[in-house]
Design an enzyme around this catalytic site. Structure first.
Site, PDB file in Angstrom:
ATOM      1  N   HIS A  21       0.861  -1.022  -0.046  1.00 18.10           N
ATOM      2  CA  HIS A  21       0.026   0.092  -0.034  1.00 18.10           C
ATOM      3  C   HIS A  21       0.883   1.370  -0.139  1.00 18.10           C
ATOM      4  O   HIS A  21       1.244   1.827   0.987  1.00 18.10           O
ATOM      5  CB  HIS A  21      -0.929   0.177   1.269  1.00 18.10           C
ATOM      6  CG  HIS A  21      -1.932   1.329   1.310  1.00 18.10           C
ATOM      7  ND1 HIS A  21      -3.182   0.912   1.868  1.00 18.10           N
ATOM      8  CD2 HIS A  21      -2.021   2.267   0.780  1.00 18.10           C
ATOM      9  CE1 HIS A  21      -3.822   2.043   1.672  1.00 18.10           C
ATOM     10  NE2 HIS A  21      -3.327   2.988   1.055  1.00 18.10           N
ATOM     11  N   HIS A  23       1.478   4.662  -2.253  1.00 19.35           N
ATOM     12  CA  HIS A  23       1.086   5.622  -3.616  1.00 19.35           C
ATOM     13  C   HIS A  23       2.283   6.380  -4.090  1.00 19.35           C
ATOM     14  O   HIS A  23       2.969   7.038  -3.366  1.00 19.35           O
ATOM     15  CB  HIS A  23       0.119   6.720  -3.319  1.00 19.35           C
ATOM     16  CG  HIS A  23      -1.238   6.071  -2.500  1.00 19.35           C
ATOM     17  ND1 HIS A  23      -2.427   5.928  -3.422  1.00 19.35           N
ATOM     18  CD2 HIS A  23      -1.621   5.723  -1.379  1.00 19.35           C
ATOM     19  CE1 HIS A  23      -3.283   5.454  -2.403  1.00 19.35           C
ATOM     20  NE2 HIS A  23      -2.922   5.248  -1.351  1.00 19.35           N
ATOM     21  N   HIS A 201      -9.308   0.624  -1.915  1.00 21.65           N
ATOM     22  CA  HIS A 201      -9.383   1.414  -0.231  1.00 21.65           C
ATOM     23  C   HIS A 201     -10.814   1.239   0.218  1.00 21.65           C
ATOM     24  O   HIS A 201     -11.688   1.682  -0.465  1.00 21.65           O
ATOM     25  CB  HIS A 201      -8.901   2.815  -0.419  1.00 21.65           C
ATOM     26  CG  HIS A 201      -7.580   3.148  -0.734  1.00 21.65           C
ATOM     27  ND1 HIS A 201      -6.696   2.613  -1.502  1.00 21.65           N
ATOM     28  CD2 HIS A 201      -6.820   4.083  -0.101  1.00 21.65           C
ATOM     29  CE1 HIS A 201      -5.503   3.050  -1.793  1.00 21.65           C
ATOM     30  NE2 HIS A 201      -5.699   3.957  -0.460  1.00 21.65           N
ATOM     31  N   GLU A 204     -11.502   2.921   5.510  1.00 22.92           N
ATOM     32  CA  GLU A 204     -10.476   4.002   6.134  1.00 22.92           C
ATOM     33  C   GLU A 204     -11.033   5.255   6.817  1.00 22.92           C
ATOM     34  O   GLU A 204     -11.242   5.142   8.056  1.00 22.92           O
ATOM     35  CB  GLU A 204      -9.313   4.710   4.778  1.00 22.92           C
ATOM     36  CG  GLU A 204      -8.432   5.790   5.571  1.00 22.92           C
ATOM     37  CD  GLU A 204      -7.704   6.400   4.462  1.00 22.92           C
ATOM     38  OE1 GLU A 204      -8.305   6.516   3.182  1.00 22.92           O
ATOM     39  OE2 GLU A 204      -6.742   7.016   4.596  1.00 22.92           O
ATOM     40  N   ASP A 282       1.794   4.108   2.751  1.00 23.02           N
ATOM     41  CA  ASP A 282       0.859   4.867   2.234  1.00 23.02           C
ATOM     42  C   ASP A 282       1.445   5.977   1.433  1.00 23.02           C
ATOM     43  O   ASP A 282       1.575   5.936   0.094  1.00 23.02           O
ATOM     44  CB  ASP A 282      -0.261   5.113   3.232  1.00 23.02           C
ATOM     45  CG  ASP A 282      -1.523   5.448   2.744  1.00 23.02           C
ATOM     46  OD1 ASP A 282      -1.771   5.446   1.366  1.00 23.02           O
ATOM     47  OD2 ASP A 282      -2.305   5.871   3.648  1.00 23.02           O
ATOM     48  N   ASP A 283       1.667   7.019   2.039  1.00 23.65           N
ATOM     49  CA  ASP A 283       2.304   8.117   1.249  1.00 23.65           C
ATOM     50  C   ASP A 283       3.317   8.892   2.238  1.00 23.65           C
ATOM     51  O   ASP A 283       3.254   9.675   2.983  1.00 23.65           O
ATOM     52  CB  ASP A 283       0.968   9.444   1.211  1.00 23.65           C
ATOM     53  CG  ASP A 283      -0.024   8.933   0.357  1.00 23.65           C
ATOM     54  OD1 ASP A 283       0.158   8.734  -0.770  1.00 23.65           O
ATOM     55  OD2 ASP A 283      -1.162   8.457   0.999  1.00 23.65           O
TER      56      ASP A 283
HETATM   57  N1  HPA Z   1      -6.419   7.059   0.971  1.00 23.19           N
HETATM   58  C1  HPA Z   1      -7.202   7.372  -0.215  1.00 23.19           C
HETATM   59  N2  HPA Z   1      -6.648   8.172  -1.108  1.00 23.19           N
HETATM   60  C2  HPA Z   1      -5.377   8.197  -1.225  1.00 23.19           C
HETATM   61  C3  HPA Z   1      -4.794   7.956  -0.077  1.00 23.19           C
HETATM   62  C4  HPA Z   1      -5.245   7.424   1.085  1.00 23.19           C
HETATM   63  O1  HPA Z   1      -4.643   7.017   2.119  1.00 23.19           O
HETATM   64  N3  HPA Z   1      -3.328   8.180  -0.519  1.00 23.19           N
HETATM   65  C5  HPA Z   1      -3.330   8.722  -1.764  1.00 23.19           C
HETATM   66  N4  HPA Z   1      -4.391   8.687  -2.124  1.00 23.19           N
HETATM   67 ZN    ZN Z   2      -3.762   4.629   0.452  1.00 24.47          ZN
END
Ligand code: HPA
Ligand code: ZN
Length: 342
Positions: A21, A23, A201, A204, A282-283
């Site tokens: 996971h 991006h 996703h 969340e 994630d990011d």
């Molecule tokens: N959630 C949803 N969209 C996203 C995320 C995330 O954590 N990171 C980049 N796009």
């Molecule tokens: Zn994500």
């Protein structure tokens, strides 16, 4: 191995890990953002690199997405996407990642007039080089932006078909609430019939119902995040029975205020329910840590044991789309480390 021995930083660093996971646009560090802005003559709304970091205080998913999409404006040429990806791989390798299945958001770029092929060729070029130089294996997952229409997603799938050999799966990201998986059932059906795997996703910020839809309507092989599943015991039974992987991102969840603190994260409970949870970043450029940072900080906050982090690393390969031979080879490396660390 002593069962309750706490996980050490050394064990976390040494464990081979798969990142599932991630991006790629979320790995854009402020230094590279400024370098690319200069290279492409793009104006940034920040005075300097420190100013970018100071701006990374988020209220929720949307407040993050606003900055994340704005940052993407510096990515213009194939070389930019290559450099972005090569920088991620260098950091990931340092943190023990051996395999990554990487999201990219083509619509963020095609909407600005960047060709789909520019994006895919830049990312894939860096990943092919990483395979040769580091033995780093990978796959690419095309994410549809769920705040846009299903028609826009269909048009993006059309653009992807000539590149199908470079892409293993499609996914769904961006603003979750109000954009349920059912909105994308036709495009996911078509992607599946074209031979792509599917992930999404869900759960969340959105409710457990979105996780059910991702499983039953989109036939997702994995749920990205999924942490709200514990609100629905029937859903937990389903996820446990089918061993559906959850790609959990602890530092992201705290930065986006899904949990108030890392100590209050539910990762240990997810494992306690027998769910196939994994740790991911994630990011990482926005959320303050790459994969081992996520493992280390989470292990400390939740007093995870050696057994727990070994299970998390094993889960990452069990949850991956690797073929059986490569999966087994990574699991054997982990098992050898596990035997030696007790
Ligand atoms: N959630 C949803 N969209 C996203 C995320 C995330 O954590 N990171 C980049 N796009
Ligand atoms: Zn994500």
């Amino acid at each position: 191995m002593a069962d309750r021995t706490l996980a050490s930083d050394e064990l976390i660093a040494a464990l081979p890990k798969a990142e599932l996971h991630l991006h790629i646009e979320g790995t854009l560090e402020p230094e590279l953002m400024f370098a690319l802005a200069r290279r492409n003559r793009v104006d940034l709304p920040y005075p300097d690199v420190e100013g970018v970091r100071r701006a990374y205080v988020f209220e929720d998913l949307q407040s993050f997405l606003d900055l994340y999409y704005a940052g993407c404006r510096v990515l213009v040429t194939e070389r930019d996407f290559y450099d972005l990806t090569a920088a991620y791989v260098a950091r990931a390798v340092q943190q023990g990642v051996r395999h990554a299945e990487i999201f990219f958001d083509p619509q963020t770029h095609t909407e600005r007039g960047i060709a789909f092929s520019t994006v895919v060729n830049g990312i894939s070029g860096a990943l092919a080089d990483a395979r040769h130089t580091e033995g780093f294996t990978s796959g690419l997952i095309l994410c549809f932006l769920r705040d846009l229409s299903e028609d826009a997603a269909m048009a993006t799938l059309d653009l992807a078909l000539p590149h199908r050999d470079a892409i293993i799966a499609v996914g769904l990201d961006s603003a979750e609430i109000g954009n349920p998986p059912e909105k994308f059932r036709h495009v996911f059906e078509r992607a599946k019939s074209e031979g792509f795997l599917t992930v999404a996703h869900a759960g969340e910020e959105g409710p457990p119902e979105y996780i059910w839809q991702a499983l039953d309507l989109l036939h997702a092989s994995r749920i990205d995040h999924g942490i709200r599943c514990l609100e629905d015991p029937r859903l937990v039974d389903r996820l446990a029975r089918d061993q559906i992987p959850l790609t959990v991102c602890p530092l992201s969840n705290v930065k986006l205020r899904v949990f108030p603190t890392l100590e209050q994260h539910n990762l240990a409970e997810l494992l306690g329910h027998g769910l196939r949870a994994t740790i991911n970043s994630d990011d990482p450029a926005y959320f303050g840590g790459y994969i081992s940072d996520n493992y280390r900080q989470t292990a400390r906050a939740l007093t995870l044991t050696q057994v727990d982090v070994i299970e998390l690393a094993r889960n990452s390969f069990l949850a991956s789309f690797l073929d059986e031979h490569d999966r087994q080879s990574h699991l054997e490396t982990i098992d050898a480390l596990a035997t030696g660390s007790g």
